[in-house]
Scaffold this motif. Structure first.
Motif, PDB file in Angstrom:
ATOM      1  N   GLU A 102       0.820  -1.452  -0.040  1.00 28.38           N
ATOM      2  CA  GLU A 102      -0.073  -0.043   0.134  1.00 28.38           C
ATOM      3  C   GLU A 102       0.996   1.276   0.027  1.00 28.38           C
ATOM      4  O   GLU A 102       0.499   2.296  -0.713  1.00 28.38           O
ATOM      5  CB  GLU A 102      -0.912  -0.061   1.178  1.00 28.38           C
ATOM      6  CG  GLU A 102      -1.949   1.191   1.225  1.00 28.38           C
ATOM      7  CD  GLU A 102      -2.766   1.129   2.554  1.00 28.38           C
ATOM      8  OE1 GLU A 102      -3.509   2.222   2.758  1.00 28.38           O
ATOM      9  OE2 GLU A 102      -2.875   0.001   3.060  1.00 28.38           O
ATOM     10  N   SER A 103       1.857   1.236   0.624  1.00 27.26           N
ATOM     11  CA  SER A 103       2.686   2.408   0.860  1.00 27.26           C
ATOM     12  C   SER A 103       3.550   2.510  -0.408  1.00 27.26           C
ATOM     13  O   SER A 103       3.977   3.551  -0.747  1.00 27.26           O
ATOM     14  CB  SER A 103       3.780   2.332   2.158  1.00 27.26           C
ATOM     15  OG  SER A 103       2.862   2.247   3.476  1.00 27.26           O
ATOM     16  N   GLY A 104       4.102   1.453  -0.759  1.00 27.23           N
ATOM     17  CA  GLY A 104       4.930   1.525  -2.213  1.00 27.23           C
ATOM     18  C   GLY A 104       4.314   2.132  -3.083  1.00 27.23           C
ATOM     19  O   GLY A 104       4.615   2.425  -4.048  1.00 27.23           O
ATOM     20  N   THR A 105       2.880   1.671  -3.431  1.00 22.59           N
ATOM     21  CA  THR A 105       2.203   2.349  -4.636  1.00 22.59           C
ATOM     22  C   THR A 105       2.105   3.595  -4.318  1.00 22.59           C
ATOM     23  O   THR A 105       1.605   4.445  -5.642  1.00 22.59           O
ATOM     24  CB  THR A 105       0.912   1.433  -4.626  1.00 22.59           C
ATOM     25  OG1 THR A 105       0.225   1.634  -3.367  1.00 22.59           O
ATOM     26  CG2 THR A 105       0.934   0.025  -4.882  1.00 22.59           C
ATOM     27  N   GLN A 106       2.045   4.283  -3.260  1.00 17.76           N
ATOM     28  CA  GLN A 106       2.059   5.761  -3.062  1.00 17.76           C
ATOM     29  C   GLN A 106       3.250   6.439  -3.593  1.00 17.76           C
ATOM     30  O   GLN A 106       3.064   7.655  -3.818  1.00 17.76           O
ATOM     31  CB  GLN A 106       1.824   6.171  -1.560  1.00 17.76           C
ATOM     32  CG  GLN A 106       0.427   5.654  -1.160  1.00 17.76           C
ATOM     33  CD  GLN A 106       0.313   6.090   0.456  1.00 17.76           C
ATOM     34  OE1 GLN A 106       0.737   7.317   0.541  1.00 17.76           O
ATOM     35  NE2 GLN A 106       0.101   5.098   1.314  1.00 17.76           N
ATOM     36  N   LEU A 107       4.390   5.820  -3.644  1.00 17.86           N
ATOM     37  CA  LEU A 107       5.652   6.579  -4.022  1.00 17.86           C
ATOM     38  C   LEU A 107       5.567   7.530  -5.251  1.00 17.86           C
ATOM     39  O   LEU A 107       5.895   8.605  -5.085  1.00 17.86           O
ATOM     40  CB  LEU A 107       6.877   5.590  -3.867  1.00 17.86           C
ATOM     41  CG  LEU A 107       7.129   4.943  -2.626  1.00 17.86           C
ATOM     42  CD1 LEU A 107       8.144   3.906  -2.685  1.00 17.86           C
ATOM     43  CD2 LEU A 107       7.520   5.879  -1.430  1.00 17.86           C
ATOM     44  N   ARG A 108       5.196   6.995  -6.210  1.00 19.90           N
ATOM     45  CA  ARG A 108       5.363   7.505  -7.576  1.00 19.90           C
ATOM     46  C   ARG A 108       4.198   8.745  -7.608  1.00 19.90           C
ATOM     47  O   ARG A 108       4.371   9.596  -8.189  1.00 19.90           O
ATOM     48  CB  ARG A 108       5.255   6.629  -8.768  1.00 19.90           C
ATOM     49  CG  ARG A 108       6.287   5.629  -8.875  1.00 19.90           C
ATOM     50  CD  ARG A 108       6.212   4.773  -9.916  1.00 19.90           C
ATOM     51  NE  ARG A 108       6.943   5.305 -11.006  1.00 19.90           N
ATOM     52  CZ  ARG A 108       8.392   5.274 -10.989  1.00 19.90           C
ATOM     53  NH1 ARG A 108       9.184   4.587 -10.036  1.00 19.90           N
ATOM     54  NH2 ARG A 108       9.228   5.953 -11.796  1.00 19.90           N
ATOM     55  N   LYS A 109       3.257   8.463  -6.973  1.00 22.95           N
ATOM     56  CA  LYS A 109       2.067   9.623  -6.726  1.00 22.95           C
ATOM     57  C   LYS A 109       2.694  10.664  -5.868  1.00 22.95           C
ATOM     58  O   LYS A 109       2.518  11.890  -6.226  1.00 22.95           O
ATOM     59  CB  LYS A 109       0.885   9.254  -6.157  1.00 22.95           C
ATOM     60  CG  LYS A 109       0.121   8.104  -6.929  1.00 22.95           C
ATOM     61  CD  LYS A 109      -1.066   7.709  -6.392  1.00 22.95           C
ATOM     62  CE  LYS A 109      -1.910   6.357  -7.124  1.00 22.95           C
ATOM     63  NZ  LYS A 109      -2.733   5.783  -6.172  1.00 22.95           N
ATOM     64  N   LEU A 110       3.340  10.353  -4.774  1.00 21.80           N
ATOM     65  CA  LEU A 110       3.955  11.267  -4.167  1.00 21.80           C
ATOM     66  C   LEU A 110       4.888  12.702  -4.737  1.00 21.80           C
ATOM     67  O   LEU A 110       4.940  13.683  -4.812  1.00 21.80           O
ATOM     68  CB  LEU A 110       4.539  10.765  -2.712  1.00 21.80           C
ATOM     69  CG  LEU A 110       3.517  10.261  -1.841  1.00 21.80           C
ATOM     70  CD1 LEU A 110       4.393   9.603  -0.710  1.00 21.80           C
ATOM     71  CD2 LEU A 110       2.522  11.305  -1.357  1.00 21.80           C
ATOM     72  N   VAL A 111       5.852  11.715  -5.282  1.00 21.59           N
ATOM     73  CA  VAL A 111       7.190  12.415  -6.115  1.00 21.59           C
ATOM     74  C   VAL A 111       6.591  13.344  -7.178  1.00 21.59           C
ATOM     75  O   VAL A 111       7.374  13.919  -7.801  1.00 21.59           O
ATOM     76  CB  VAL A 111       8.341  11.461  -6.380  1.00 21.59           C
ATOM     77  CG1 VAL A 111       8.751  10.710  -5.212  1.00 21.59           C
ATOM     78  CG2 VAL A 111       7.772  10.494  -7.274  1.00 21.59           C
ATOM     79  N   ARG A 112       5.293  13.104  -7.777  1.00 19.80           N
ATOM     80  CA  ARG A 112       4.719  13.952  -9.007  1.00 19.80           C
ATOM     81  C   ARG A 112       4.437  15.115  -8.530  1.00 19.80           C
ATOM     82  O   ARG A 112       4.060  16.028  -9.429  1.00 19.80           O
ATOM     83  CB  ARG A 112       3.676  13.268  -9.659  1.00 19.80           C
ATOM     84  CG  ARG A 112       4.167  11.858 -10.396  1.00 19.80           C
ATOM     85  CD  ARG A 112       4.970  12.135 -11.240  1.00 19.80           C
ATOM     86  NE  ARG A 112       5.397  10.859 -11.983  1.00 19.80           N
ATOM     87  CZ  ARG A 112       6.181  10.594 -13.142  1.00 19.80           C
ATOM     88  NH1 ARG A 112       7.059  11.404 -13.510  1.00 19.80           N
ATOM     89  NH2 ARG A 112       6.572   9.315 -13.504  1.00 19.80           N
TER      90      ARG A 112
END
Length: 341
Positions: A102-112
């Motif tokens: 769940e946390s891993g899938t958030q990473l790319r959204k956050l860094v955009r």
């Protein structure tokens, strides 16, 4: 194990680099890299002198591995790992940590997010089964832009946040959770005691900066973890005295809880309640502070007040207590003494 290579080359985007440091972590390194590999573009491992298969395993999983000496300074090692990263963003992960899906899938959204330079994450450290608390939580800045002026500071319990703040960087919260397995282990780097290593590094840091409340807090916490309550109390009281607004609220909350626990162990019940209540002023949902207050009040024959704290714990949907048996026993005591009316 066949060698993998997931680092993007040529014109392909390298958005997120995971930066790790390790020494003799062959037991955990594959789990750590495996937990994050599908969500990032490269993994950097700076190995500080492993004698086991740590570097080999990391390389087989696709990591770029670099070697150097352990300089008795975590910031030096962290910054060396960051120096080799090609990604636009850095995610710092320890070799005995994992990130869930769940946390891993958030990473790319956050860094955009163009308006943010770094994100806080929650690091949940598993504690030994002998501890009444399942885990210790701390909020740390672990995801940040790869910029040359963003570098770690402090030889132990190192931090990246000060350099980001000095540069005017914007730091926001995230719901990313990292699980840390290290505190449930007694040894680090193959043989050496984690407690022994950290006390040594903190004492060296305090020689240079003797009134640093953060170092004093960490030293006191380490002594408490080692069961040396007198030394822990001395260091934590000094941290409280030297704080003067310099500690973060989350650290100050933990400071009051630890002081409350030590005073409870020492049968100083009035101080234990006072300190627990100071922690609750910062975080009204701290169930450990509530428990310290409740037990202290019971010993002070103030059962009705104790019961009210126990009821507050009971209503919490998320608790850090390892199990509910302690809570149930205390509630049963209050009811048997007719304190629950």
């Amino acid at each position: 194990m066949p060698e993998a290579n997931f680092v993007k080359e040529g014109n392909q985007e390298i958005l997120i680099s995971v930066c790790m440091i390790a020494r003799d972590e062959e037991e955990y390194i594959s789990k750590s890299i495996g937990s994050v590999i599908k969500y990032v573009d490269e993994v950097i491992l700076f190995d500080t002198g492993s004698k086991d298969r740590t570097a080999e395993i990391a390389r087989q999983m696709g990591a770029r591995v670099f070697h150097g000496n352990w300089e008795e300074d975590f910031s030096i090692a962290r910054n060396e790992s960051i120096r080799h990263a090609k990604g636009e963003w850095i995610l710092v992960l320890d070799a005995d940590e994992e990130i869930d899906a769940e946390s891993g899938t958030q990473l790319r959204k956050l860094v955009r997010n163009r308006g943010v330079d770094a994100f806080e994450v929650t690091v949940k450290s598993e504690l030994p089964e002998s501890d009444a608390v399942k885990y210790d939580e701390v909020v740390l800045t672990r995801l940040f832009r790869n910029r040359p002026n963003y570098r770690y500071e402090l030889s132990v319990h190192e931090q990246i946040r000060p350099s980001i703040e000095r540069s005017g960087g914007v730091i926001e919260k995230s719901s990313v959770v990292i699980t840390h397995h290290g505190y449930s282990r007694t040894n680090v780097q193959g043989e050496r005691s984690r407690i022994e290593r950290n006390i040594s590094l903190l004492q060296k840091a305090l020689v240079k900066d003797p009134n640093n409340p953060y170092f004093l807090y960490q030293l006191g916490s380490t002594y408490k973890y080692a069961g040396e309550n007198k030394k822990a109390l001395d260091a934590l009281l000094r941290a409280e005295s030297e704080d003067r607004g310099r500690l973060s609220l989350s650290i100050r909350e933990k400071l009051y809880v630890k002081l409350g626990q030590i005073n409870l162990d020492g049968k100083n019940y009035i101080d234990a309640v006072r300190l627990a209540e100071k922690a609750l002023e910062i975080n009204p949902l701290n169930d450990i502070a509530m428990l310290v207050a409740a037990v202290s009040l019971l010993f002070m024959n103030k059962g009705a007040e104790a019961y009210r704290y126990l009821q507050r714990i009971q209503k919490l949907t998320v608790r850090s207590l390892r199990d509910d048996s302690i809570l149930e026993k205390l509630i049963s005591v209050c009811r048997s003494l007719d304190f629950s009316g």
